[in-house]
Design an enzyme around this catalytic site. Structure first.
Site, PDB file in Angstrom:
ATOM      1  N   ASN A  82       0.806  -1.222   0.000  1.00 51.72           N
ATOM      2  CA  ASN A  82       0.000   0.000   0.000  1.00 51.72           C
ATOM      3  C   ASN A  82       0.844   1.280   0.000  1.00 51.72           C
ATOM      4  OD1 ASN A  82      -1.753  -2.036   2.171  1.00 51.72           O
ATOM      5  ND2 ASN A  82      -2.576  -1.465   0.176  1.00 51.72           N
ATOM      6  N   VAL A  89       1.747   7.183   0.584  1.00 53.39           N
ATOM      7  CA  VAL A  89       0.963   6.194   1.300  1.00 53.39           C
ATOM      8  C   VAL A  89      -0.468   6.192   0.768  1.00 53.39           C
ATOM      9  CG1 VAL A  89       0.112   5.491   3.561  1.00 53.39           C
ATOM     10  CG2 VAL A  89       2.349   6.577   3.366  1.00 53.39           C
ATOM     11  N   CYS A  90      -0.968   5.000   0.478  1.00 51.83           N
ATOM     12  CA  CYS A  90      -2.327   4.871  -0.044  1.00 51.83           C
ATOM     13  C   CYS A  90      -3.157   4.142   1.003  1.00 51.83           C
ATOM     14  CB  CYS A  90      -2.304   4.080  -1.348  1.00 51.83           C
ATOM     15  SG  CYS A  90      -3.924   3.885  -2.081  1.00 51.83           S
ATOM     16  N   ILE A  91      -3.949   4.917   1.743  1.00 49.50           N
ATOM     17  CA  ILE A  91      -4.742   4.326   2.816  1.00 49.50           C
ATOM     18  C   ILE A  91      -6.019   5.135   2.912  1.00 49.50           C
ATOM     19  CG2 ILE A  91      -3.452   5.705   4.511  1.00 49.50           C
ATOM     20  CD1 ILE A  91      -3.827   3.511   6.545  1.00 49.50           C
TER      21      ILE A  91
END
Lengths: 167, 189
Positions: A82, A89-91
């Site tokens: 992720n 950051v991909c959240i």
């Protein structure tokens, strides 16, 4: 003025995080002259290949914070499904409710003004422990995590050692 | 038609060259470096003799000097022994990450090995010790000041300094713990 509100809010969060920081997290503005750029240190969660590591990240806040979420980018390499190769950051907590092209996130997980820097950092910490395989930001890392877990963990551990100057 | 005896393979040429070099070394220069096999300083876990490392590295430029030092140090400093292992197995064991020789000769000249295991460790790391300029604080014992750095000063400079100190402590503690773990691991082995 929106940015005055944002500054006030950021300063407040900075104070709370300094007085009672969550375990394994240190965060604050790079310089108090610009409260919209922060540097956070996140400790790798125990019992994961990230354990023992310290992962610095840069947080950039928009002028209309906390209406819009900040962006977060790891400064060191974080090999994780992720985390994009450039460190972004991909959240879900970093995505505004309207901003969900994949339609996989429930609204409650996403950004809203009642979230905070502290909640983002704690979410990222648990993301390190439990990658979300459904929406990989780093396809290669996700594939390795799925199919060659040993190799994945070895690579993460080498990164941890390297970042502590122990290659 | 084709006589196998007349084709000289590259490995056997290499072997010949290496044995030749060894022979020249032993017959013409019996001292002082060739005495290193019985040299107590190298057998008692001291650093490998730099001249021996250099000699092997010149014969096998593709072998990292760190690997050569590790093998020499582990096996008693015999150049012949290490050379034989390289020729016999095509390489040396990769040293454990804890093996950190302080005086690797001419690190700039170390060429990356083409082995697959080596390639993966060629990642670019951001060294946090350097990033936070902590080189000077590495050797020191932990100064426990958890509580003091959590205070919120009314003064902006003091706040900045406290934040900086907490960042540094976090990195230094992580490094100390990792080194401690390495020592324990080495003790068990």
């Amino acid at each position: 003025m929106a940015s005055a509100l944002a500054s006030k809010r950021l300063f407040h969060e900075y104070k709370l995080l300094s007085q009672s920081p969550p375990d394994g997290i240190t965060a604050g503005p790079v310089s108090e002259s610009d409260l919209f750029v922060w540097e956070a240190l996140i400790q790798g969660p125990d019992d994961t290949p990230y354990a023992g590591g310290i992962f610095p990240a840069e947080l950039r806040f928009p002028r209309d914070y906390p209406l819009s979420p900040p962006t977060m980018r790891f400064i060191t390499e974080v090999w994780h499904p992720n985390v994009y190769a450039n460190g972004n950051v991909c959240i879900s907590i970093l995505h505004a409710p309207g901003d969900d092209p994949m339609h996989y996130e429930s609204a409650s997980e996403r950004w809203s003004p009642i979230q905070s820097v502290e909640k983002i950092l704690i979410s990222v910490m648990s993301m390190l422990a439990e990658p979300n395989d459904e929406s990989p930001a780093n396809v290669e890392a996700a594939k390795m995590w799925r199919e060659r877990r040993g190799e994945f963990e070895g690579r993460v551990r080498r990164g941890v050692r390297g970042s502590l100057g122990l290659v | 038609m084709s006589d196998p005896d007349q084709t000289v393979s590259i490995p056997s040429l290499l072997l010949l060259a290496a044995l030749g070099a060894l022979a020249v070394k032993y017959f013409l220069f019996p001292s002082p470096t060739s005495a290193s096999a019985s040299n107590p300083t190298t057998t008692t876990r001291g650093q490998a003799n730099p001249a021996d490392v250099e000699q092997i590295a010149n014969m096998f430029p593709q072998i990292p000097r760190r690997d050569i030092m590790w093998d020499l140090q582990r096996t008693g400093g015999s150049v012949a022994g290490t050379t034989e292992r390289i020729l016999g197995r095509g390489g040396l064991d990769t040293p454990p990450p804890t093996f950190q020789p302080t005086n690797i000769p001419s690190p700039g000249a170390v060429r990356p090995s083409t082995g697959t295991a080596q390639q993966q460790s060629k990642q670019e790391y951001v060294d946090l010790i350097k990033r936070y300029k902590l080189e000077g604080k590495l050797g020191r014992e932990a100064e426990v000041q958890e509580g003091s750095s959590r205070t919120w000063s009314a003064n902006s400079d003091e706040r900045q300094a406290a934040l900086q100190r907490r960042r540094e402590e976090m990195v230094l503690n992580a490094r100390r713990k990792m080194e401690e773990k390495d020592r324990q691991g080495a003790g068990n082995a």
